[in-house]
Motif scaffolding. Sequence first.
Motif, PDB file in Angstrom:
ATOM      1  N   ASP A  29       0.928  -1.261  -0.073  1.00  0.00           N
ATOM      2  CA  ASP A  29      -0.225   0.014   0.239  1.00  0.00           C
ATOM      3  C   ASP A  29       0.907   1.130   0.026  1.00  0.00           C
ATOM      4  N   LEU A  30       0.306   2.439  -0.648  1.00  0.00           N
ATOM      5  CA  LEU A  30       1.259   3.505  -0.669  1.00  0.00           C
ATOM      6  C   LEU A  30       0.657   4.851   0.351  1.00  0.00           C
ATOM      7  N   LEU A  31       1.574   5.338   0.975  1.00  0.00           N
ATOM      8  CA  LEU A  31       1.543   6.515   1.864  1.00  0.00           C
ATOM      9  C   LEU A  31       2.053   7.736   1.128  1.00  0.00           C
ATOM     10  N   HIS A  32       1.365   8.731   1.265  1.00  0.00           N
ATOM     11  CA  HIS A  32       1.772  10.147   0.537  1.00  0.00           C
ATOM     12  C   HIS A  32       2.608  10.800   1.800  1.00  0.00           C
ATOM     13  N   PHE A  33       3.882  11.175   1.335  1.00  0.00           N
ATOM     14  CA  PHE A  33       4.438  11.979   2.296  1.00  0.00           C
ATOM     15  C   PHE A  33       5.222  13.065   1.459  1.00  0.00           C
ATOM     16  N   ASP A  34       5.054  14.279   1.838  1.00  0.00           N
ATOM     17  CA  ASP A  34       6.000  15.447   1.289  1.00  0.00           C
ATOM     18  C   ASP A  34       5.938  15.291  -0.352  1.00  0.00           C
ATOM     19  N   GLY A  35       4.904  14.987  -0.777  1.00  0.00           N
ATOM     20  CA  GLY A  35       4.791  15.013  -2.293  1.00  0.00           C
ATOM     21  C   GLY A  35       5.368  13.598  -2.899  1.00  0.00           C
ATOM     22  N   THR A  36       5.687  12.645  -2.235  1.00  0.00           N
ATOM     23  CA  THR A  36       6.124  11.401  -2.879  1.00  0.00           C
ATOM     24  C   THR A  36       5.346  10.347  -2.065  1.00  0.00           C
ATOM     25  N   PHE A  37       4.984   9.163  -2.892  1.00  0.00           N
ATOM     26  CA  PHE A  37       4.294   8.207  -2.477  1.00  0.00           C
ATOM     27  C   PHE A  37       5.214   7.008  -2.235  1.00  0.00           C
ATOM     28  N   PRO A  66      -7.656   5.699  11.477  1.00  0.00           N
ATOM     29  CA  PRO A  66      -7.888   5.603  10.005  1.00  0.00           C
ATOM     30  C   PRO A  66      -6.901   6.476   9.202  1.00  0.00           C
ATOM     31  N   THR A  67      -6.505   5.889   8.067  1.00  0.00           N
ATOM     32  CA  THR A  67      -5.327   6.596   7.207  1.00  0.00           C
ATOM     33  C   THR A  67      -5.712   6.447   5.939  1.00  0.00           C
ATOM     34  N   LEU A  68      -5.582   7.609   5.136  1.00  0.00           N
ATOM     35  CA  LEU A  68      -5.605   7.422   3.835  1.00  0.00           C
ATOM     36  C   LEU A  68      -4.411   6.779   3.132  1.00  0.00           C
ATOM     37  N   ILE A  69      -4.741   5.785   2.435  1.00  0.00           N
ATOM     38  CA  ILE A  69      -3.806   4.940   1.667  1.00  0.00           C
ATOM     39  C   ILE A  69      -4.075   4.949   0.300  1.00  0.00           C
ATOM     40  N   TYR A  70      -3.154   4.629  -0.385  1.00  0.00           N
ATOM     41  CA  TYR A  70      -3.281   4.370  -2.254  1.00  0.00           C
ATOM     42  C   TYR A  70      -3.117   2.805  -2.242  1.00  0.00           C
ATOM     43  N   ARG A  71      -4.033   2.280  -2.851  1.00  0.00           N
ATOM     44  CA  ARG A  71      -3.817   0.545  -3.016  1.00  0.00           C
ATOM     45  C   ARG A  71      -3.940   0.653  -4.604  1.00  0.00           C
ATOM     46  N   VAL A  72      -3.178  -0.548  -5.117  1.00  0.00           N
ATOM     47  CA  VAL A  72      -3.379  -0.634  -6.495  1.00  0.00           C
ATOM     48  C   VAL A  72      -4.704  -1.330  -6.898  1.00  0.00           C
ATOM     49  N   ILE A  73      -5.393  -1.029  -7.804  1.00  0.00           N
ATOM     50  CA  ILE A  73      -6.821  -1.571  -8.184  1.00  0.00           C
ATOM     51  C   ILE A  73      -6.523  -2.801  -8.920  1.00  0.00           C
ATOM     52  N   GLU A  74      -7.296  -3.979  -8.087  1.00  0.00           N
ATOM     53  CA  GLU A  74      -6.928  -5.203  -8.828  1.00  0.00           C
ATOM     54  C   GLU A  74      -8.124  -5.595  -9.574  1.00  0.00           C
ATOM     55  N   LEU A  75      -7.547  -6.137 -10.939  1.00  0.00           N
ATOM     56  CA  LEU A  75      -8.561  -6.423 -11.767  1.00  0.00           C
ATOM     57  C   LEU A  75      -8.798  -8.076 -11.582  1.00  0.00           C
TER      58      LEU A  75
END
Length: 90
Positions: A29-37, A66-75
């Motif tokens: 999972d990706l977290l956003h810090f200082d303009g970078t994932f 709760p934290t906002l994360i970015y997760r790869v969309i699984e197809l």
Amino acid sequence: MMPDEDKIPPGPVGTQGLPLNPSELKIGDLLHFDGTFFPIRDMVTGRGGSRVLNFLGRDPYTVSGPTLIYRVIELNARQGALHYIRTEAP
């Protein structure tokens, strides 16, 4: 959702933003810090259900709510099938 979510940049292409509890986080999972994932490389359980997240090139980060994360969309490729039908006369 978070009150300032309109200020949160969109995630990388192919990901979706999700507010998740610490127990729902996954490696990658990706977290956003200082303009970078930064992808989560490793994690350990902390006190009170928190998680200590480890990244490559960044100090560990503790998540306790709760934290906002970015997760790869699984197809799922098995949902349907693509069939080729030739419509030209031989």
